[in-house]
Design an enzyme around this catalytic site. Structure first.
Site, PDB file in Angstrom:
ATOM      1  N   ASN A 256       0.899  -1.114   0.090  1.00  0.00           N
ATOM      2  CA  ASN A 256       0.169   0.034   0.089  1.00  0.00           C
ATOM      3  C   ASN A 256       0.846   1.477  -0.118  1.00  0.00           C
ATOM      4  OD1 ASN A 256      -2.533  -1.111   0.083  1.00  0.00           O
ATOM      5  ND2 ASN A 256      -2.166  -1.846   1.949  1.00  0.00           N
TER       6      ASN A 256
ATOM      7  N   HIS B 122       8.952   3.598   9.544  1.00  0.00           N
ATOM      8  CA  HIS B 122       7.664   4.103   9.365  1.00  0.00           C
ATOM      9  C   HIS B 122       7.622   5.513   9.204  1.00  0.00           C
ATOM     10  CE1 HIS B 122       6.638  -0.330  10.076  1.00  0.00           C
ATOM     11  NE2 HIS B 122       7.601  -0.146  11.289  1.00  0.00           N
TER      12      HIS B 122
ATOM     13  N   ARG C  81      -4.334   9.262  -0.175  1.00  0.00           N
ATOM     14  CA  ARG C  81      -5.325   9.410   0.984  1.00  0.00           C
ATOM     15  C   ARG C  81      -4.730   9.485   2.287  1.00  0.00           C
ATOM     16  NH1 ARG C  81      -8.027   4.838   1.418  1.00  0.00           N
ATOM     17  NH2 ARG C  81      -9.462   5.419   2.991  1.00  0.00           N
TER      18      ARG C  81
ATOM     19  N   GLU D 206      14.472  -0.451  10.613  1.00  0.00           N
ATOM     20  CA  GLU D 206      13.130  -0.485  10.431  1.00  0.00           C
ATOM     21  C   GLU D 206      12.642   0.886  10.218  1.00  0.00           C
ATOM     22  OE1 GLU D 206      10.934  -2.556  13.302  1.00  0.00           O
ATOM     23  OE2 GLU D 206       9.117  -1.925  12.746  1.00  0.00           O
TER      24      GLU D 206
HETATM   25  O1  CA2 Z   1       3.814   4.321   9.130  1.00  0.00           O
HETATM   26  C1  CA2 Z   1       4.139   3.444   8.242  1.00  0.00           C
HETATM   27  O2  CA2 Z   1       5.180   3.736   7.581  1.00  0.00           O
HETATM   28  C2  CA2 Z   1       3.411   2.121   7.928  1.00  0.00           C
HETATM   29  O3  CA2 Z   1       4.375   1.025   7.685  1.00  0.00           O
HETATM   30  C3  CA2 Z   1       2.376   2.160   6.825  1.00  0.00           C
HETATM   31  C4  CA2 Z   1       1.510   1.060   6.599  1.00  0.00           C
HETATM   32  C5  CA2 Z   1       0.859   0.779   8.000  1.00  0.00           C
HETATM   33  O4  CA2 Z   1       0.123  -0.420   7.773  1.00  0.00           O
HETATM   34  C6  CA2 Z   1       2.129   0.380   8.982  1.00  0.00           C
HETATM   35  O5  CA2 Z   1       0.997   0.198  10.234  1.00  0.00           O
HETATM   36  C7  CA2 Z   1       3.003   1.711   9.358  1.00  0.00           C
HETATM   37  C8  CA2 Z   1       0.392   1.615   5.845  1.00  0.00           C
HETATM   38  C9  CA2 Z   1       0.958   1.840   4.232  1.00  0.00           C
HETATM   39  C10 CA2 Z   1       0.307   3.095   3.577  1.00  0.00           C
HETATM   40  O6  CA2 Z   1      -1.072   3.004   3.486  1.00  0.00           O
HETATM   41  C11 CA2 Z   1      -1.786   3.822   2.853  1.00  0.00           C
HETATM   42  C12 CA2 Z   1      -3.308   3.922   3.276  1.00  0.00           C
HETATM   43  C13 CA2 Z   1      -4.061   4.792   2.555  1.00  0.00           C
HETATM   44  C14 CA2 Z   1      -3.540   5.763   1.810  1.00  0.00           C
HETATM   45  C15 CA2 Z   1      -2.286   5.635   1.580  1.00  0.00           C
HETATM   46  C16 CA2 Z   1      -1.439   4.827   2.001  1.00  0.00           C
END
Ligand code: CA2
Length: 147
Positions: free
Chosen positions: A12, A101, A19, A99
């Site tokens: 993602n 985020h 978004r 790691e």
């Molecule tokens: O904070 C981060 O970098 C994460 O790795 C991002 C992940 C999330 O599941 C982790 O807990 C933390 C999510 C990827 C991005 O998701 C999106 C959702 C909606 C719109 C754009 C990106």
């Protein structure tokens, strides 16, 4: 020899900037890659910046880093909280890894506080948005040193 690092992005993250800017910031993954390319130039290193939505492809990229890259920066996305396989992949290549985020995973839902990746990395950077990527590069290069 020019040092090279693998910057690997999980599921993602290709959707960044479209978004939830209040959680992940307004920057697209292409913009983040440009940030990393500029930082790499400044630091005199090369990078291989990648993203995949597939766990197996991420594992393959980690395995292929052995003997090619000096270290790995991994934003495993949601696999951070679920994937023993990705944790084992990082452990199996015995390369220093950071790691990363965008969001502060410790200040969010309970399930995001668990990271399998944390067990096998040198350290974690989270909560600084896109700026975390160049920070992670500095941290990893500093850890690797002249080796
Ligand atoms: O904070 C981060 O970098 C994460 O790795 C991002 C992940 C999330 O599941 C982790 O807990 C933390 C999510 C990827 C991005 O998701 C999106 C959702 C909606 C719109 C754009 C990106």
């Amino acid at each position: 020899m020019t040092r090279s690092i693998l910057i690997l992005n999980g599921p993602n993250l290709n959707m960044l900037g479209t978004r939830q800017p209040e959680v992940y910031g307004p920057t697209s993954l292409a913009d983040i890659e440009a940030l990393c390319v500029a930082k790499a130039k400044e630091m005199g290193v090369t990078i291989d910046f990648r993203q995949s939505n597939h766990e197996g492809a991420l594992i393959d990229a980690i395995h292929a880093a052995r003997g090619v890259h000096a270290g790995i920066i991994l934003n495993a996305g949601a696999y951070t909280h679920t994937s023993v396989a990705l944790m084992d992949a990082i452990a199996s290549v015995a390369l220093p890894a950071v790691e990363l985020h965008l969001s502060n995973i410790h200040a969010r839902e309970e399930f995001r506080k668990t990271s399998y990746i944390s067990r096998v990395v040198v350290g974690q950077i989270c909560g600084f948005g896109a700026a975390g990527y160049p920070l992670a590069m500095e941290a990893l290069i500093s850890y690797i040193g002249d080796s």
